[in-house]
Motif scaffolding. Structure first.
Motif, PDB file in Angstrom:
ATOM      1  N   THR A 134      -1.118   9.145  -9.665  1.00  0.00           N
ATOM      2  CA  THR A 134      -1.647   9.621  -8.381  1.00  0.00           C
ATOM      3  C   THR A 134      -2.912   8.869  -8.009  1.00  0.00           C
ATOM      4  OG1 THR A 134      -0.739  11.823  -8.805  1.00  0.00           O
ATOM      5  CG2 THR A 134      -2.451  11.646  -7.117  1.00  0.00           C
ATOM      6  N   LEU A 135      -3.787   8.683  -8.963  1.00  0.00           N
ATOM      7  CA  LEU A 135      -5.031   7.966  -8.707  1.00  0.00           C
ATOM      8  C   LEU A 135      -4.771   6.494  -8.385  1.00  0.00           C
ATOM      9  CD1 LEU A 135      -8.109   8.360  -8.660  1.00  0.00           C
ATOM     10  CD2 LEU A 135      -8.151   7.734 -11.090  1.00  0.00           C
ATOM     11  N   ASN A 136      -3.771   5.902  -9.036  1.00  0.00           N
ATOM     12  CA  ASN A 136      -3.473   4.476  -8.823  1.00  0.00           C
ATOM     13  C   ASN A 136      -2.957   4.183  -7.423  1.00  0.00           C
ATOM     14  OD1 ASN A 136      -4.280   3.801 -11.385  1.00  0.00           O
ATOM     15  ND2 ASN A 136      -2.207   3.654 -12.237  1.00  0.00           N
ATOM     16  N   GLN A 137      -2.530   5.218  -6.692  1.00  0.00           N
ATOM     17  CA  GLN A 137      -2.072   4.978  -5.331  1.00  0.00           C
ATOM     18  C   GLN A 137      -3.187   4.447  -4.433  1.00  0.00           C
ATOM     19  OE1 GLN A 137       0.995   7.964  -3.749  1.00  0.00           O
ATOM     20  NE2 GLN A 137      -0.081   9.163  -5.296  1.00  0.00           N
ATOM     21  N   ALA A 138      -4.422   4.646  -4.850  1.00  0.00           N
ATOM     22  CA  ALA A 138      -5.550   4.147  -4.063  1.00  0.00           C
ATOM     23  C   ALA A 138      -5.840   2.683  -4.350  1.00  0.00           C
ATOM     24  CB  ALA A 138      -6.799   4.989  -4.361  1.00  0.00           C
ATOM     25  N   ILE A 174      -4.421  -1.462  -5.493  1.00  0.00           N
ATOM     26  CA  ILE A 174      -3.377  -2.474  -5.647  1.00  0.00           C
ATOM     27  C   ILE A 174      -3.611  -3.104  -7.014  1.00  0.00           C
ATOM     28  CG2 ILE A 174      -2.440  -4.659  -4.836  1.00  0.00           C
ATOM     29  CD1 ILE A 174      -1.728  -2.346  -3.041  1.00  0.00           C
ATOM     30  N   LEU A 175      -2.637  -2.945  -7.920  1.00  0.00           N
ATOM     31  CA  LEU A 175      -2.754  -3.448  -9.287  1.00  0.00           C
ATOM     32  C   LEU A 175      -1.726  -4.550  -9.516  1.00  0.00           C
ATOM     33  CD1 LEU A 175      -3.014  -0.029 -11.166  1.00  0.00           C
ATOM     34  CD2 LEU A 175      -4.896  -1.467 -10.358  1.00  0.00           C
ATOM     35  N   ALA A 176      -2.088  -5.531 -10.320  1.00  0.00           N
ATOM     36  CA  ALA A 176      -1.157  -6.611 -10.654  1.00  0.00           C
ATOM     37  C   ALA A 176      -0.072  -6.072 -11.580  1.00  0.00           C
ATOM     38  CB  ALA A 176      -1.901  -7.765 -11.323  1.00  0.00           C
ATOM     39  N   TRP A 190       0.840  -1.200   0.000  1.00  0.00           N
ATOM     40  CA  TRP A 190       0.000   0.000   0.000  1.00  0.00           C
ATOM     41  C   TRP A 190       0.872   1.245   0.000  1.00  0.00           C
ATOM     42  CZ3 TRP A 190      -4.912  -0.451  -1.119  1.00  0.00           C
ATOM     43  CH2 TRP A 190      -5.612  -1.603  -0.779  1.00  0.00           C
ATOM     44  N   LYS A 191       0.456   2.253  -0.768  1.00  0.00           N
ATOM     45  CA  LYS A 191       1.232   3.489  -0.880  1.00  0.00           C
ATOM     46  C   LYS A 191       0.627   4.644  -0.085  1.00  0.00           C
ATOM     47  CE  LYS A 191       2.971   2.323  -5.489  1.00  0.00           C
ATOM     48  NZ  LYS A 191       2.353   0.984  -5.528  1.00  0.00           N
ATOM     49  N   LEU A 192      -0.631   4.492   0.349  1.00  0.00           N
ATOM     50  CA  LEU A 192      -1.311   5.566   1.067  1.00  0.00           C
ATOM     51  C   LEU A 192      -1.893   5.050   2.381  1.00  0.00           C
ATOM     52  CD1 LEU A 192      -3.345   7.196  -1.851  1.00  0.00           C
ATOM     53  CD2 LEU A 192      -1.235   8.073  -0.838  1.00  0.00           C
ATOM     54  N   GLU A 193      -2.132   5.955   3.273  1.00  0.00           N
ATOM     55  CA  GLU A 193      -2.901   5.635   4.469  1.00  0.00           C
ATOM     56  C   GLU A 193      -4.385   5.707   4.118  1.00  0.00           C
ATOM     57  OE1 GLU A 193      -3.765   7.411   8.969  1.00  0.00           O
ATOM     58  OE2 GLU A 193      -2.331   8.396   7.621  1.00  0.00           O
ATOM     59  N   GLY A 194      -5.167   4.811   4.705  1.00  0.00           N
ATOM     60  CA  GLY A 194      -6.598   4.839   4.451  1.00  0.00           C
ATOM     61  C   GLY A 194      -7.273   3.573   4.915  1.00  0.00           C
ATOM     62  N   GLU A 195      -8.552   3.480   4.608  1.00  0.00           N
ATOM     63  CA  GLU A 195      -9.355   2.312   4.985  1.00  0.00           C
ATOM     64  C   GLU A 195      -9.585   1.464   3.739  1.00  0.00           C
ATOM     65  OE1 GLU A 195     -13.795   1.172   6.731  1.00  0.00           O
ATOM     66  OE2 GLU A 195     -12.989   3.221   6.970  1.00  0.00           O
ATOM     67  N   GLN A 215      -1.435   1.606   6.803  1.00  0.00           N
ATOM     68  CA  GLN A 215      -0.440   2.651   6.684  1.00  0.00           C
ATOM     69  C   GLN A 215       0.399   2.402   5.420  1.00  0.00           C
ATOM     70  OE1 GLN A 215      -0.183   5.327   8.693  1.00  0.00           O
ATOM     71  NE2 GLN A 215      -1.972   4.570   9.844  1.00  0.00           N
ATOM     72  N   PRO A 216       1.029   3.436   4.886  1.00  0.00           N
ATOM     73  CA  PRO A 216       1.897   3.231   3.723  1.00  0.00           C
ATOM     74  C   PRO A 216       3.007   2.230   4.042  1.00  0.00           C
ATOM     75  CG  PRO A 216       1.482   5.565   4.053  1.00  0.00           C
ATOM     76  CD  PRO A 216       0.927   4.858   5.245  1.00  0.00           C
ATOM     77  N   GLY A 217       3.255   1.325   3.099  1.00  0.00           N
ATOM     78  CA  GLY A 217       4.294   0.317   3.268  1.00  0.00           C
ATOM     79  C   GLY A 217       3.787  -1.014   3.767  1.00  0.00           C
ATOM     80  N   GLU A 218       2.514  -1.102   4.169  1.00  0.00           N
ATOM     81  CA  GLU A 218       1.976  -2.380   4.632  1.00  0.00           C
ATOM     82  C   GLU A 218       1.702  -3.302   3.442  1.00  0.00           C
ATOM     83  OE1 GLU A 218      -1.189  -2.459   7.426  1.00  0.00           O
ATOM     84  OE2 GLU A 218      -0.471  -0.719   8.541  1.00  0.00           O
ATOM     85  N   LEU A 219       1.888  -4.597   3.702  1.00  0.00           N
ATOM     86  CA  LEU A 219       1.704  -5.609   2.657  1.00  0.00           C
ATOM     87  C   LEU A 219       0.226  -5.818   2.362  1.00  0.00           C
ATOM     88  CD1 LEU A 219       3.012  -7.833   0.840  1.00  0.00           C
ATOM     89  CD2 LEU A 219       2.674  -9.405   2.777  1.00  0.00           C
ATOM     90  N   ALA A 220      -0.106  -5.826   1.076  1.00  0.00           N
ATOM     91  CA  ALA A 220      -1.479  -6.118   0.653  1.00  0.00           C
ATOM     92  C   ALA A 220      -1.592  -7.537   0.125  1.00  0.00           C
ATOM     93  CB  ALA A 220      -1.927  -5.129  -0.420  1.00  0.00           C
ATOM     94  N   ALA A 221      -0.601  -7.970  -0.674  1.00  0.00           N
ATOM     95  CA  ALA A 221      -0.650  -9.309  -1.266  1.00  0.00           C
ATOM     96  C   ALA A 221       0.725  -9.636  -1.829  1.00  0.00           C
ATOM     97  CB  ALA A 221      -1.718  -9.370  -2.367  1.00  0.00           C
TER      98      ALA A 221
END
Length: 465
Positions: free
Chosen positions: A271-275, A277-279, A63-68, A297-303
């Motif tokens: 900028t939009l793609n930061q929201a 997770i793309l293959a 993940w590149k951004l903080e968010g839900e 948080q930014p830097g957390e693993l998504a997959a």
């Protein structure tokens, strides 16, 4: 005293030889020495190594951004395509710069499309000029063919054409006379209609014959010339129009302006793609940690994604054996986790720089797994048997029978009814159980002693007594 001791040693050696001869020829020979007949065959030398399985490509998706986290659109072990959306953050949790990037992207794409359309106009205008130039060349070629020097034919063709013209002219006169005789009749009179049709046909035939004669004589008709010149003038006019259009549009959009418009699109999209997770490539999702509703948080693993279209095994080979390695060597691969199955592989990379590993210099080597199934997984430990050499139809000696005596390799041969004889040998390719005999007075069928330590021990024991 010294002479007496030498005599005793001589006596003991004679007794030893007699004992060996009696033992080898007696009924208990099989109990003393195990033997095996030498034979010829094929021999393969292998290096044994271990390594870990890895895919051709693998990547942690961060993940590149903080968010839900909003939707998670992928599951473990699911196949995905490059660019596919795997997960996204809720729009309500996005920072303002990402939210505004959506509107910026739409506007940037609109501006770029407008510029690209002008570029398309330039390309079309240039194509129109080329087509118009070709049309002028065709019209000029057609007009030039009407010149007398372009029409050189034999006299026989000209005489034939002249005769056709004279006959057609005579037929036309006769048709005119026939029609004049009936011209006073009503227009709907069938005889008058037929005469009028014959006159029209005769006139067409006369004109065609005259045109053919003029063509062969190099005297085109006025109609031909007028038509060709009209077509040429029209082609030149179209070319001039195409050139004016091209000059008007070719400088409409500078190349750097088009590149800047594309850059604005790329920045807004990034900028939009930061929201999301793309293959990053085609592959399989091997692990998903993202959960809908979680705050990240930014830097957390998504997959984690892997491209397992090719599987490789990385291993290390010592400096002693590295020069025996070659690209393409076949490899037999087995896994502790997959019982009773062997997979084929080949050497695809050999490192050129060694590294010190616990006091031993080793070189990295990569093996590609040529056969695979769902049982083979990334990270598994693999046992490798790398075929580094092979020979066919050679004399082979069991490794158990070979010993080092005075710095030389030897075997003991059991002759029929005699004492085992020591034979010095030179070995070539070796496997785990057999070695190739390069030099030595041995042949297929010779009985080699498989437990030479027993023989050597008996000899040493008797000598010491």
């Amino acid at each position: 005293m010294k002479t007496q001791r030498s005599a005793w040693f001589l006596l003991i050696n004679l007794l030893l030889a007699a004992a060996l001869l009696a033992g080898c020829s007696g009924g208990n020979n099989s109990l003393m020495f195990q033997t095996e007949a030498l034979q010829t065959g094929d021999l393969t030398a292998n290096l044994v190594a271990n390594g870990k399985v890895r895919p051709s490509r693998a990547q942690d998706l961060i993940w590149k951004l903080e968010g839900e986290i909003g939707e998670v659109l992928v599951d473990n072990m699911e196949e995905v395509r490059e660019g596919q959306k795997l997960a996204e953050l809720k729009a309500s949790s996005l920072p303002s710069q990402v939210i505004s990037a959506r509107a910026e992207l739409l506007q940037a794409e609109k501006d770029l499309e407008s510029l690209k359309n002008n570029s398309a106009r330039v390309e079309q205008a240039a194509l129109d000029v080329l087509n118009a130039e070709d049309a002028v060349k065709d019209a000029e070629r057609k007009r030039n063919t009407l010149s007398p020097e372009k029409r050189k034919v034999g006299q026989a063709f000209i005489d034939g054409a002249r005769a056709d013209y004279l006959m057609a002219e005579e037929n036309l006169k006769q048709a005119e006379t026939a029609f004049n005789d009936l011209s006073s009749l009503p227009e709907e009179n069938l005889a008058r209609v037929a005469a009028l049709k014959s006159l029209a046909v005769a006139r067409q035939q006369r004109d065609a014959a005259l045109a053919q004669l003029n063509y062969l004589l190099g005297h085109p008709s006025e109609l031909e010339i007028a038509t060709a010149e009209t077509e040429l003038a029209l082609a030149k006019a179209r070319l001039a129009e195409a050139q004016r259009t091209y000059e008007d549009v070719k400088n409409g959009v500078p190349e750097n302006e088009l590149a800047a418009a594309q850059a604005r699109v790329d920045v807004a999209q990034a900028t939009l793609n930061q929201a999301f997770i793309l293959a990053p490539f085609d592959g399989r999702i091997t692990y998903v940690s993202a959960r809908s509703g979680e705050r990240i948080q930014p830097g957390e693993l998504a997959a984690h994604i892997e491209d397992a279209t090719h599987l490789y095994i990385d291993t290390e080979i010592s400096e002693i054996d590295i020069n025996r390695m070659k690209l393409g060597q076949p490899v037999a691969v087995t896994f502790d986790a997959i019982y009773g199955k062997e997979y084929a592989g080949k050497v695809t990379a050999i490192g050129g720089s060694g590294q010190n590993n616990q006091g031993v210099v080793v070189f990295p080597v990569t093996v590609e797994l040529l056969e695979r199934d769902e049982a083979v997984k990334s990270g598994m430990t693999a046992a490798l048997s790398i075929q580094v050499d092979s020979v066919n139809d050679v004399l082979m000696v069991p490794n158990r029978a070979v010993r080092m005596v005075d710095g030389k390799r030897v075997v003991y041969i059991q002759p029929a009814g005699g004492v085992p004889q020591k034979v010095e040998i030179v070995l070539g390719v070796s496997s785990e159980t057999y070695s190739q005999v390069l030099e030595g007075e041995l042949k297929a069928g010779d009985l080699v002693v498989m437990n030479p330590d027993l023989l050597i021990g008996q000899m040493n024991g008797m000598t010491v007594q």
